[in-house]
Motif scaffolding. Sequence first.
Motif, mmCIF file in Angstrom:
data_model
loop_
_atom_site.group_PDB
_atom_site.id
_atom_site.type_symbol
_atom_site.label_atom_id
_atom_site.label_comp_id
_atom_site.label_asym_id
_atom_site.label_seq_id
_atom_site.Cartn_x
_atom_site.Cartn_y
_atom_site.Cartn_z
ATOM 1 N N ALA A 1 -1.276 -8.382 -5.395
ATOM 2 C CA ALA A 1 -0.373 -7.425 -5.105
ATOM 3 C C ALA A 1 -1.280 -6.170 -4.319
ATOM 4 C CB ALA A 1 0.284 -6.892 -6.324
ATOM 5 N N GLU A 2 -2.356 -6.000 -4.885
ATOM 6 C CA GLU A 2 -3.207 -5.086 -4.330
ATOM 7 C C GLU A 2 -3.393 -5.434 -2.758
ATOM 8 O OE1 GLU A 2 -7.522 -2.452 -4.798
ATOM 9 O OE2 GLU A 2 -6.559 -3.799 -6.506
ATOM 10 N N ALA A 3 -4.061 -6.638 -2.629
ATOM 11 C CA ALA A 3 -4.132 -6.816 -1.353
ATOM 12 C C ALA A 3 -3.307 -6.930 -0.311
ATOM 13 C CB ALA A 3 -4.724 -8.421 -1.292
ATOM 14 N N VAL A 4 -1.901 -7.478 -0.863
ATOM 15 C CA VAL A 4 -1.013 -7.245 -0.069
ATOM 16 C C VAL A 4 -0.527 -5.764 0.267
ATOM 17 C CG1 VAL A 4 1.687 -7.573 0.140
ATOM 18 C CG2 VAL A 4 0.179 -9.387 -0.660
ATOM 19 N N ALA A 5 -0.477 -4.910 -0.450
ATOM 20 C CA ALA A 5 -0.100 -3.210 -0.696
ATOM 21 C C ALA A 5 -0.920 -2.847 0.518
ATOM 22 C CB ALA A 5 -0.306 -2.700 -1.919
ATOM 23 N N ALA A 6 -2.155 -3.591 0.542
ATOM 24 C CA ALA A 6 -3.243 -2.787 1.637
ATOM 25 C C ALA A 6 -2.843 -3.009 3.162
ATOM 26 C CB ALA A 6 -4.508 -3.477 1.615
ATOM 27 N N TRP A 8 -3.347 -4.218 5.959
ATOM 28 C CA TRP A 8 -4.401 -4.910 6.792
ATOM 29 C C TRP A 8 -5.766 -5.212 6.263
ATOM 30 C CZ3 TRP A 8 -4.788 -7.170 11.407
ATOM 31 C CH2 TRP A 8 -5.972 -7.216 12.201
ATOM 32 N N LEU A 9 -6.130 -6.380 6.002
ATOM 33 C CA LEU A 9 -7.545 -6.755 5.275
ATOM 34 C C LEU A 9 -8.386 -7.344 6.286
ATOM 35 C CD1 LEU A 9 -5.907 -8.497 2.272
ATOM 36 C CD2 LEU A 9 -7.274 -6.435 2.192
ATOM 37 N N ASP A 10 -9.570 -6.596 6.455
ATOM 38 C CA ASP A 10 -10.681 -7.240 7.309
ATOM 39 C C ASP A 10 -11.417 -7.758 5.985
ATOM 40 O OD1 ASP A 10 -11.848 -5.169 5.589
ATOM 41 O OD2 ASP A 10 -12.431 -3.947 7.505
ATOM 42 N N ALA A 11 -12.482 -8.558 6.440
ATOM 43 C CA ALA A 11 -13.243 -9.346 5.501
ATOM 44 C C ALA A 11 -13.920 -8.468 4.189
ATOM 45 C CB ALA A 11 -14.533 -9.939 6.089
ATOM 46 N N ALA A 12 -14.255 -7.262 4.727
ATOM 47 C CA ALA A 12 -15.072 -6.332 3.729
ATOM 48 C C ALA A 12 -14.038 -6.064 2.740
ATOM 49 C CB ALA A 12 -15.558 -5.262 4.401
ATOM 50 N N ARG A 16 -13.820 -6.656 -1.207
ATOM 51 C CA ARG A 16 -13.950 -5.800 -2.185
ATOM 52 C C ARG A 16 -12.872 -5.866 -3.171
ATOM 53 N NH1 ARG A 16 -10.774 -1.729 -2.677
ATOM 54 N NH2 ARG A 16 -10.311 -1.756 -0.302
ATOM 55 N N ILE A 17 -11.652 -6.122 -2.910
ATOM 56 C CA ILE A 17 -10.622 -6.317 -3.810
ATOM 57 C C ILE A 17 -10.677 -7.550 -4.551
ATOM 58 C CG2 ILE A 17 -7.789 -6.846 -3.979
ATOM 59 C CD1 ILE A 17 -7.495 -4.874 -1.188
ATOM 60 N N LEU A 19 -13.488 -9.064 -5.746
ATOM 61 C CA LEU A 19 -14.390 -8.903 -6.673
ATOM 62 C C LEU A 19 -13.959 -7.888 -7.718
ATOM 63 C CD1 LEU A 19 -17.686 -8.934 -4.378
ATOM 64 C CD2 LEU A 19 -16.532 -10.885 -5.660
ATOM 65 N N GLN A 20 -13.244 -6.951 -7.408
ATOM 66 C CA GLN A 20 -12.894 -5.903 -8.323
ATOM 67 C C GLN A 20 -12.032 -6.678 -9.395
ATOM 68 O OE1 GLN A 20 -10.412 -2.928 -6.605
ATOM 69 N NE2 GLN A 20 -12.300 -1.646 -5.841
ATOM 70 N N HIS A 21 -11.525 -7.844 -8.970
ATOM 71 C CA HIS A 21 -10.369 -8.645 -10.224
ATOM 72 C C HIS A 21 -11.058 -9.753 -10.342
ATOM 73 C CE1 HIS A 21 -6.639 -5.697 -9.314
ATOM 74 N NE2 HIS A 21 -7.577 -5.695 -8.331
ATOM 75 N N GLY A 22 -12.486 -9.936 -10.406
ATOM 76 C CA GLY A 22 -12.941 -11.130 -10.427
ATOM 77 C C GLY A 22 -12.618 -12.526 -10.147
ATOM 78 N N VAL A 23 -12.111 -12.494 -8.734
ATOM 79 C CA VAL A 23 -11.631 -13.651 -8.061
ATOM 80 C C VAL A 23 -12.605 -13.861 -6.840
ATOM 81 C CG1 VAL A 23 -9.806 -14.408 -6.747
ATOM 82 C CG2 VAL A 23 -9.353 -12.871 -8.751
ATOM 83 N N CYS A 24 -12.809 -15.086 -6.545
ATOM 84 C CA CYS A 24 -13.563 -15.639 -5.255
ATOM 85 C C CYS A 24 -12.816 -15.085 -4.188
ATOM 86 C CB CYS A 24 -13.480 -17.146 -5.403
ATOM 87 S SG CYS A 24 -13.994 -17.789 -3.742
ATOM 88 N N PRO A 25 -13.472 -14.452 -3.032
ATOM 89 C CA PRO A 25 -12.818 -13.681 -1.939
ATOM 90 C C PRO A 25 -12.297 -14.919 -1.052
ATOM 91 C CG PRO A 25 -14.790 -12.573 -2.482
ATOM 92 C CD PRO A 25 -14.957 -13.900 -3.357
ATOM 93 N N TYR A 26 -12.916 -15.989 -0.845
ATOM 94 C CA TYR A 26 -12.313 -16.934 -0.105
ATOM 95 C C TYR A 26 -10.951 -17.538 -0.621
ATOM 96 C CZ TYR A 26 -12.013 -21.676 2.404
ATOM 97 O OH TYR A 26 -11.660 -22.631 3.147
ATOM 98 N N TYR A 27 -10.898 -17.665 -2.107
ATOM 99 C CA TYR A 27 -9.701 -18.221 -2.663
ATOM 100 C C TYR A 27 -8.557 -17.185 -2.557
ATOM 101 C CZ TYR A 27 -6.757 -19.935 -6.309
ATOM 102 O OH TYR A 27 -5.447 -20.227 -7.087
ATOM 103 N N LEU A 28 -8.993 -15.936 -2.578
ATOM 104 C CA LEU A 28 -7.946 -15.018 -2.448
ATOM 105 C C LEU A 28 -7.316 -15.027 -0.871
ATOM 106 C CD1 LEU A 28 -6.445 -12.279 -3.360
ATOM 107 C CD2 LEU A 28 -8.055 -10.977 -2.592
ATOM 108 N N GLY A 29 -8.231 -15.368 0.109
ATOM 109 C CA GLY A 29 -7.914 -15.568 1.563
ATOM 110 C C GLY A 29 -6.774 -16.429 1.391
ATOM 111 N N GLN A 30 -7.162 -17.811 0.934
ATOM 112 C CA GLN A 30 -6.301 -18.851 1.004
ATOM 113 C C GLN A 30 -4.941 -18.571 0.447
ATOM 114 O OE1 GLN A 30 -7.079 -21.512 2.498
ATOM 115 N NE2 GLN A 30 -9.390 -20.587 3.073
#
Length: 350
Positions: A1-6, A8-12, A16-17, A19-30
């Motif tokens: 939800a935080e990522a969607v609310a942002a 526009w998401l670049d890699a950084a 950041r989002i 790792l704040q939630h203890g999730v793999c960044p690649y997995y979040l991207g998928q």
Amino acid sequence: AEAVAAGWLDAAAQRRIALQHGVCPYYLGQELLRWADVVVGDVHHAFDPHGQLYGLAQSQGWKTALLVDEAHNLIDRARDMYSTSLSLARVREVLAEVPVSLRAPLRRLAHELADLGRSQAGDYEALADVPDDLADALQQVNQALGEHVQNHPLDVGPVLQFYFEVLALQRLLDRFDRHSICDLQRSAAPVALAPGGNLSLLGDDDSRDVLLSVRNIVPGHFLKERFEALHSVTLFSATLGPPDYPRQLLGLPEATAWIDVPAPFPPEHLSVRVAHQLSTRYADREASLDTLVDVLARQFAAHPGNYLAFFSSFDYLDKAAARLALRHPELPQWSQSRAMGDGARRAFLD
């Protein structure tokens, strides 16, 4: 939800989002593919056999519109995506590390590879097809590794990566046809065994390496189904052509439109000048440095502005930059260095 609310998401930001939630960044991207309207990424996400975007779009019934920039690179990139290799040395390396229960099928695969290498006349041979014994051995290895990974999900060690490698080879061999070349290369000299490895363990008395490869030449066989599944595709490039070449190699539909867009710049703005008196050959570089930097300085003096100077090596660049600073210290300059990491390179380009 935080990522969607942002929005526009670049890699950084994505990292950041996550790792704040203890999730793999690649997995979040998928996962975010389901929520995104626009995805900017490398072409492998849409064309690689393991790319997630294509499979997800198919399962969700999305109407995907794809834009491919620098499309002239897609031919070689796609060839790499649908090519793979397996060496006898790699099989031997894994054999020394796997549990005893996996050694029999791996030992047979090593034996078949070594036997095939011994039977060929030269050190290189293109194969019309993979021999049945080798294909059967590879299939048994895939089955054994698959069962092991499934039964030991937390204790796969070196097995998992090797499983991916042989599975990729199996899949390409299953679809092998005139669009690809299957070849075998045999090393002329013995290769070193991995620590702890020995030929008696492998049941093989030949220490020469053998490399079995499937090399894709015409990626259109694989990409055709990708293009057909997309709602629309636009490929653009400044150097793509002639039309029939990429159309056939990439497997584009016969009805593909081709548009040549004229350059947006007035032709009188282009000036091509050749310095015939200046040799940049390796043996002449030291003696011609003064002439080289004087040409640069004269051009800048005649038409002050932004110029890019490209060199064939960092050594040549460093010498030219130092000589330019020495003979024309009034001329502003920036140089790329060979030690630049990704961040420094981005800052330099900016």
